[in-house]
Design an enzyme around this catalytic site. Structure first.
Site, PDB file in Angstrom:
ATOM      1  N   SER A 115       0.833  -1.201   0.000  1.00 18.92           N
ATOM      2  CA  SER A 115       0.000   0.000   0.000  1.00 18.92           C
ATOM      3  C   SER A 115       0.872   1.258   0.000  1.00 18.92           C
ATOM      4  O   SER A 115       1.736   1.415  -0.862  1.00 18.92           O
ATOM      5  CB  SER A 115      -0.969  -0.031   1.197  1.00 18.92           C
ATOM      6  OG  SER A 115      -1.933   0.990   1.107  1.00 18.92           O
ATOM      7  N   GLU A 210      -1.659  -3.513  -8.085  1.00 16.47           N
ATOM      8  CA  GLU A 210      -2.867  -3.772  -7.293  1.00 16.47           C
ATOM      9  C   GLU A 210      -3.331  -2.492  -6.637  1.00 16.47           C
ATOM     10  O   GLU A 210      -2.567  -1.537  -6.491  1.00 16.47           O
ATOM     11  CB  GLU A 210      -2.604  -4.873  -6.265  1.00 16.47           C
ATOM     12  CG  GLU A 210      -1.602  -4.534  -5.181  1.00 16.47           C
ATOM     13  CD  GLU A 210      -2.226  -3.880  -3.957  1.00 16.47           C
ATOM     14  OE1 GLU A 210      -3.406  -4.132  -3.666  1.00 16.47           O
ATOM     15  OE2 GLU A 210      -1.525  -3.094  -3.283  1.00 16.47           O
ATOM     16  N   HIS A 279      -3.843  -5.323  -1.024  1.00 16.49           N
ATOM     17  CA  HIS A 279      -5.218  -5.107  -0.562  1.00 16.49           C
ATOM     18  C   HIS A 279      -6.075  -6.285  -1.024  1.00 16.49           C
ATOM     19  O   HIS A 279      -6.371  -6.414  -2.209  1.00 16.49           O
ATOM     20  CB  HIS A 279      -5.778  -3.806  -1.152  1.00 16.49           C
ATOM     21  CG  HIS A 279      -4.997  -2.586  -0.766  1.00 16.49           C
ATOM     22  ND1 HIS A 279      -4.012  -2.059  -1.575  1.00 16.49           N
ATOM     23  CD2 HIS A 279      -5.054  -1.797   0.346  1.00 16.49           C
ATOM     24  CE1 HIS A 279      -3.507  -0.984  -0.990  1.00 16.49           C
ATOM     25  NE2 HIS A 279      -4.106  -0.807   0.170  1.00 16.49           N
TER      26      HIS A 279
END
Length: 310
Positions: A115, A210, A279
């Protein structure tokens, strides 16, 4: 394109000490407690760095100076073998200019994150050759009963080769075979690094992308920006993550896949989607950016991604 050789880290066994840091946002206390309990149950010894449980200012887990100091201390600590972030959120971009590359080069160890931490992980990979462990975080995944894909977590720490496929969510979008250095992370963070001194070095790589909560048109826009920044030039293959909550409620479930297929209509190399890393809804898979990867997507056969150290 970077030619920094990849560091070969020593295997890390269960029972090792983990330095817990929070380089971005603070986490909920209940998730922290459950995550630490799970890590201990698995045989690890997690210990907080000084400011890891700070709350504030704003949405940060301490000031930028405190978060950077904790990260440096975690790497320098001779008693720990792993550095792991509590969560992502926002804020690790403020650490990029101040990273002490010499300190980290002299004390290399796995850094587990994803992230918001994509930028930090890729800078350490690009400039030092430190493998990036794109995998579960203490208060983002380990607090859940089904939050972590343990086989890939353990194989990555042991430095062993491993193979991922449909059981880990991998689905085919475009057939083909490809080899390359695995590289990537959170799509929106990669885009945010464009035009900075820490721009991602994607040429010749197998790209993993992602994200979460991005609408299909927003994914389209980010891919458009990467394309026109030249970030798909020389890419050997592309793997998308689960893309959690990136579907459009007014469109069929496969709409995002149609968007991706349209964006890459002229891309003549393999493309896969659905790999649960970053995620995800469950069983977060550990990927190691910087290692060799082989993607095999043949007609009427299950797609496979194999990772191995050179």
């Amino acid at each position: 394109m970077t030619n920094t050789p990849l560091m070969k880290l020593p295997p890390v066994a269960p029972g090792s000490r983990i330095s817990i840091v929070a380089p971005a946002s603070f986490a909920k206390q209940e998730r922290i407690d459950l995550g630490m309990q799970t890590l201990r149950t698995l045989g690890y010894a997690p210990e907080f760095q000084e400011n890891a449980q700070a709350r504030g200012p704003l949405y940060f887990a301490g000031t930028a100076e405190q978060r950077l100091a904790d990260l440096h201390a975690a790497f320098a600590d001779p008693s720990s073998q792993i550095v792991m972030s509590l969560r992502g959120g926002y804020g690790s971009n403020y650490l990029l200019p101040g990273l002490d590359l010499d300190l980290i080069r002299n004390h290399p160890k796995p850094l587990f994150a994803y992230s918001d931490l994509t930028g930090v992980q890729l800078r350490l990979l690009d400039q030092l050759g430190l493998p990036a462990f794109h995998g579960p975080m203490a208060a983002a995944d380990f607090y859940l009963e089904d939050g972590v894909h343990l086989p890939s977590f353990r194989a990555a720490l042991a430095g062993e080769p491993y193979t991922l496929g449909p059981a880990e969510g991998l689905r085919a979008l475009k057939t083909g075979n490809a080899r390359g250095t695995l590289y990537g992370g959170c799509l929106s963070i990669l885009v945010s690094l464009l035009g900075t001194p820490w721009e991602p070095q994607t040429e010749g790589k197998m790209l993993f992308l992602e994200d979460t909560g991005a609408k299909p048109y927003q994914v389209d826009r980010m891919l458009w920006q990467l394309r026109h920044a030249g970030k798909f030039d020389g890419v050997t293959g592309i793997i998308f993550g689960e893309m959690l909550d990136c579907a459009s409620p007014s469109m069929p479930p496969e709409f995002l896949e149609q968007v991706i297929a349209t964006v890459f209509d002229d891309f003549d190399r393999p493309i896969a989607i659905g790999l649960r890393s970053g995620h995800v809804s469950r069983h977060n898979v550990t990927l190691v950016f910087g290692v060799n990867a082989e993607l095999n997507i043949a007609s009427h056969q299950e797609p496979k991604l194999r990772l191995e150290w050179g």
